[in-house]
Write a protein that holds these residues in place. Structure first.
Motif, PDB file in Angstrom:
ATOM      1  N   ASP A  97       0.823  -1.209   0.000  1.00  0.00           N
ATOM      2  CA  ASP A  97       0.000   0.000   0.000  1.00  0.00           C
ATOM      3  C   ASP A  97       0.859   1.263   0.000  1.00  0.00           C
ATOM      4  O   ASP A  97       0.551   2.236  -0.696  1.00  0.00           O
ATOM      5  CB  ASP A  97      -0.932   0.023   1.215  1.00  0.00           C
ATOM      6  N   ASP A  98       1.928   1.256   0.798  1.00  0.00           N
ATOM      7  CA  ASP A  98       2.796   2.430   0.856  1.00  0.00           C
ATOM      8  C   ASP A  98       3.418   2.707  -0.512  1.00  0.00           C
ATOM      9  O   ASP A  98       3.543   3.865  -0.933  1.00  0.00           O
ATOM     10  CB  ASP A  98       3.904   2.232   1.887  1.00  0.00           C
ATOM     11  N   PHE A  99       3.804   1.637  -1.202  1.00  0.00           N
ATOM     12  CA  PHE A  99       4.410   1.778  -2.532  1.00  0.00           C
ATOM     13  C   PHE A  99       3.401   2.372  -3.506  1.00  0.00           C
ATOM     14  O   PHE A  99       3.703   3.337  -4.231  1.00  0.00           O
ATOM     15  CB  PHE A  99       4.894   0.417  -3.017  1.00  0.00           C
ATOM     16  N   ARG A 100       2.183   1.824  -3.506  1.00  0.00           N
ATOM     17  CA  ARG A 100       1.155   2.312  -4.437  1.00  0.00           C
ATOM     18  C   ARG A 100       0.732   3.747  -4.118  1.00  0.00           C
ATOM     19  O   ARG A 100       0.337   4.496  -5.010  1.00  0.00           O
ATOM     20  CB  ARG A 100      -0.052   1.378  -4.418  1.00  0.00           C
TER      21      ARG A 100
ATOM     22  N   LYS B  30       4.463   6.600  -0.936  1.00  0.00           N
ATOM     23  CA  LYS B  30       5.060   7.013   0.329  1.00  0.00           C
ATOM     24  C   LYS B  30       6.555   6.684   0.358  1.00  0.00           C
ATOM     25  O   LYS B  30       6.963   5.572  -0.002  1.00  0.00           O
ATOM     26  CB  LYS B  30       4.352   6.327   1.499  1.00  0.00           C
ATOM     27  N   ILE B  31       7.329   7.635   0.821  1.00  0.00           N
ATOM     28  CA  ILE B  31       8.771   7.447   0.925  1.00  0.00           C
ATOM     29  C   ILE B  31       9.081   7.007   2.350  1.00  0.00           C
ATOM     30  O   ILE B  31       9.171   7.825   3.273  1.00  0.00           O
ATOM     31  CB  ILE B  31       9.542   8.735   0.587  1.00  0.00           C
ATOM     32  N   THR B  32       9.205   5.709   2.562  1.00  0.00           N
ATOM     33  CA  THR B  32       9.505   5.166   3.872  1.00  0.00           C
ATOM     34  C   THR B  32      10.974   4.734   3.922  1.00  0.00           C
ATOM     35  O   THR B  32      11.674   4.751   2.902  1.00  0.00           O
ATOM     36  CB  THR B  32       8.586   3.979   4.198  1.00  0.00           C
ATOM     37  N   LEU B  33      11.445   4.336   5.098  1.00  0.00           N
ATOM     38  CA  LEU B  33      12.875   4.061   5.234  1.00  0.00           C
ATOM     39  C   LEU B  33      13.377   2.950   4.315  1.00  0.00           C
ATOM     40  O   LEU B  33      14.482   3.083   3.755  1.00  0.00           O
ATOM     41  CB  LEU B  33      13.231   3.752   6.692  1.00  0.00           C
ATOM     42  N   PRO B  34      12.652   1.840   4.111  1.00  0.00           N
ATOM     43  CA  PRO B  34      13.153   0.846   3.157  1.00  0.00           C
ATOM     44  C   PRO B  34      13.422   1.439   1.777  1.00  0.00           C
ATOM     45  O   PRO B  34      14.401   1.063   1.113  1.00  0.00           O
ATOM     46  CB  PRO B  34      12.026  -0.194   3.113  1.00  0.00           C
ATOM     47  N   VAL B  35      12.586   2.385   1.351  1.00  0.00           N
ATOM     48  CA  VAL B  35      12.785   3.043   0.055  1.00  0.00           C
ATOM     49  C   VAL B  35      13.970   4.001   0.119  1.00  0.00           C
ATOM     50  O   VAL B  35      14.808   4.039  -0.791  1.00  0.00           O
ATOM     51  CB  VAL B  35      11.511   3.799  -0.370  1.00  0.00           C
TER      52      VAL B  35
ATOM     53  N   ARG C   7      10.289   7.078 -11.125  1.00  0.00           N
ATOM     54  CA  ARG C   7       9.125   6.848 -11.990  1.00  0.00           C
ATOM     55  C   ARG C   7       7.917   6.393 -11.173  1.00  0.00           C
ATOM     56  O   ARG C   7       6.799   6.907 -11.358  1.00  0.00           O
ATOM     57  CB  ARG C   7       9.453   5.787 -13.051  1.00  0.00           C
ATOM     58  N   THR C   8       8.142   5.439 -10.281  1.00  0.00           N
ATOM     59  CA  THR C   8       7.014   4.841  -9.569  1.00  0.00           C
ATOM     60  C   THR C   8       6.499   5.710  -8.419  1.00  0.00           C
ATOM     61  O   THR C   8       5.284   5.868  -8.234  1.00  0.00           O
ATOM     62  CB  THR C   8       7.397   3.460  -9.019  1.00  0.00           C
ATOM     63  N   LEU C   9       7.405   6.280  -7.633  1.00  0.00           N
ATOM     64  CA  LEU C   9       6.985   7.028  -6.450  1.00  0.00           C
ATOM     65  C   LEU C   9       6.849   8.522  -6.702  1.00  0.00           C
ATOM     66  O   LEU C   9       5.862   9.136  -6.297  1.00  0.00           O
ATOM     67  CB  LEU C   9       7.980   6.777  -5.304  1.00  0.00           C
ATOM     68  N   LYS C  10       7.816   9.110  -7.371  1.00  0.00           N
ATOM     69  CA  LYS C  10       7.777  10.554  -7.599  1.00  0.00           C
ATOM     70  C   LYS C  10       6.782  10.931  -8.690  1.00  0.00           C
ATOM     71  O   LYS C  10       6.009  11.880  -8.555  1.00  0.00           O
ATOM     72  CB  LYS C  10       9.175  11.054  -7.961  1.00  0.00           C
ATOM     73  N   GLU C  11       6.780  10.155  -9.790  1.00  0.00           N
ATOM     74  CA  GLU C  11       5.896  10.451 -10.919  1.00  0.00           C
ATOM     75  C   GLU C  11       4.585   9.680 -10.854  1.00  0.00           C
ATOM     76  O   GLU C  11       3.647   9.985 -11.594  1.00  0.00           O
ATOM     77  CB  GLU C  11       6.624  10.142 -12.230  1.00  0.00           C
ATOM     78  N   GLY C  12       4.505   8.657 -10.003  1.00  0.00           N
ATOM     79  CA  GLY C  12       3.261   7.900  -9.829  1.00  0.00           C
ATOM     80  C   GLY C  12       2.919   6.965 -10.959  1.00  0.00           C
ATOM     81  O   GLY C  12       1.770   6.552 -11.114  1.00  0.00           O
ATOM     82  N   GLN C  13       3.914   6.581 -11.763  1.00  0.00           N
ATOM     83  CA  GLN C  13       3.681   5.666 -12.880  1.00  0.00           C
ATOM     84  C   GLN C  13       4.011   4.241 -12.436  1.00  0.00           C
ATOM     85  O   GLN C  13       5.150   3.783 -12.548  1.00  0.00           O
ATOM     86  CB  GLN C  13       4.541   6.069 -14.083  1.00  0.00           C
TER      87      GLN C  13
END
Length: 335
Positions: free
Chosen positions: A240-243, A246-251, A268-274
């Motif tokens: 859920d955090d990935f989708r 969210k920038i959490t410590l593992p990331v 691409r996935t977290l900053k741009e949401g793709q």
């Protein structure tokens, strides 16, 4: 989807919480009665939603901390039960608001309230619960407790009003967010136990340190589990955090340790949401490759150790031991 990473040993971590649950059981039953009583309203939705939240379970760790801390400090009144109820109302209101902001579909393994009653109703009931929480604080008559809990109430929204996902987030940035979002209420929940017992500032500070570091450890484990747990035990969907971007410590750790191509993936996935169909599996793979989960858990154990040391000024006994066991639960839990 990748391989589930076991973050704890074969022993059931829930057993670590059992002593604390037993010590506060009678007072927590009173907390539940207060919650139902304070949720009474001519608006049918409010008690209905309150019952839904109570029946959805949850560990109730925060109000248990208030009750146990007051007992540890020798408090003999009943104000700790009302403050514990306030803490639970504050936490529940935050969950209702968070689920709307995050567009969550599950809460504690059950359908989120926003899907049953709608976003507007969830926000309004959350506001109502916050109002009731502050009324109970005033009724207790401790200006110190009111100040501590009101400060905590301001922290979580401040953390949620952060800038868009930023892959350049540092570990210090991340810790500041979870300090405000999670640890602040843990800290306040524990500290008010000493305040209403009118104990020395050193004891209030010790309990605040205990709660804060326990909260940091708790959230670190939460963030690790999002990339390693199982939906049946998490009470939410894995990833859920990935989708949600969210920038959490593992990331944070995986991004900083990665090469140019891997950093481009996170951007691409977290900053741009793709986010594509196989991207969660790729994210789990990169996090494992850079030992980001193991190191996140190591940080959690570090803050757990600080929480344990904070209790050193209190005499040994069943309450102190139960609070120490709660640290073990928070770090080793599978959900």
């Amino acid at each position: 989807m990748g391989v589930v990473v076991k973050l704890s040993g074969p022993r059931d971590p829930s057993a670590s919480l059992a002593p604390l649950v037993a010590l506060v059981e009678e007072d927590m039953a009173h907390v539940n009665r207060i919650i139902l009583d304070r949720a009474r309203s001519n608006v049918d939705l409010i008690p209905e939603l309150a019952r839904h939240l109570i029946n959805s379970g949850g560990k109730r760790l925060r109000p248990m901390l208030t009750i146990a801390a007051a007992k540890l400090c020798g408090y003999e009144g009943d104000g700790h039960v009302r403050l514990a109820s306030s803490v639970e109302f504050m936490h529940t209101a935050t969950l209702l608001h968070d689920d709307v902001v995050d567009e969550s579909s599950l809460r504690r393994g059950k359908i989120a309230a926003r899907l049953l009653w709608g976003n507007e109703a969830s926000v309004l009931v959350g506001d109502y619960l916050l109002g009731q929480a502050f009324k109970m604080m005033v009724d207790v008559g401790s200006l110190g407790a009111l100040r501590i809990l009101s400060d905590a109430a301001r922290s979580s929204p401040r953390a949620r009003c952060s800038s868009p996902p930023n892959t350049e987030t540092t570990e210090d940035d991340y810790l500041a967010v979870i300090d405000a979002k999670t640890a602040a209420l843990f800290a306040a929940a524990a500290e008010v136990g000493a305040v209403i017992a009118e104990r020395p500032k050193s004891e209030a500070a010790a309990l605040r340190s205990y709660g804060r570091n326990l909260g940091l450890a708790f959230q670190l484990v939460d963030d690790a589990l999002d990339y390693s747990g199982e939906q049946s035990t998490l009470g939410k969907s894995v990833g859920d955090d990935f989708r949600d971007g969210k920038i959490t410590l593992p990331v944070v750790l995986s991004y900083r340790r990665g090469n140019k191509e891997e950093r481009a993936f996170w951007e691409r996935t977290l900053k741009e949401g793709q986010v594509g169909g196989d991207d969660l599996a790729k994210a789990i793979e990169l996090i494992a490759q850079h030992t980001a989960l193991a190191d996140t858990m190591e940080r959690a154990r570090h803050y757990g150790a600080i929480a344990r040391d904070a209790l050193a000024i209190f005499p040994d006994g069943p309450i102190k031991s139960a609070l120490q066991d709660a640290i073990e639960f928070s770090v080793d839990r599978p959900f």
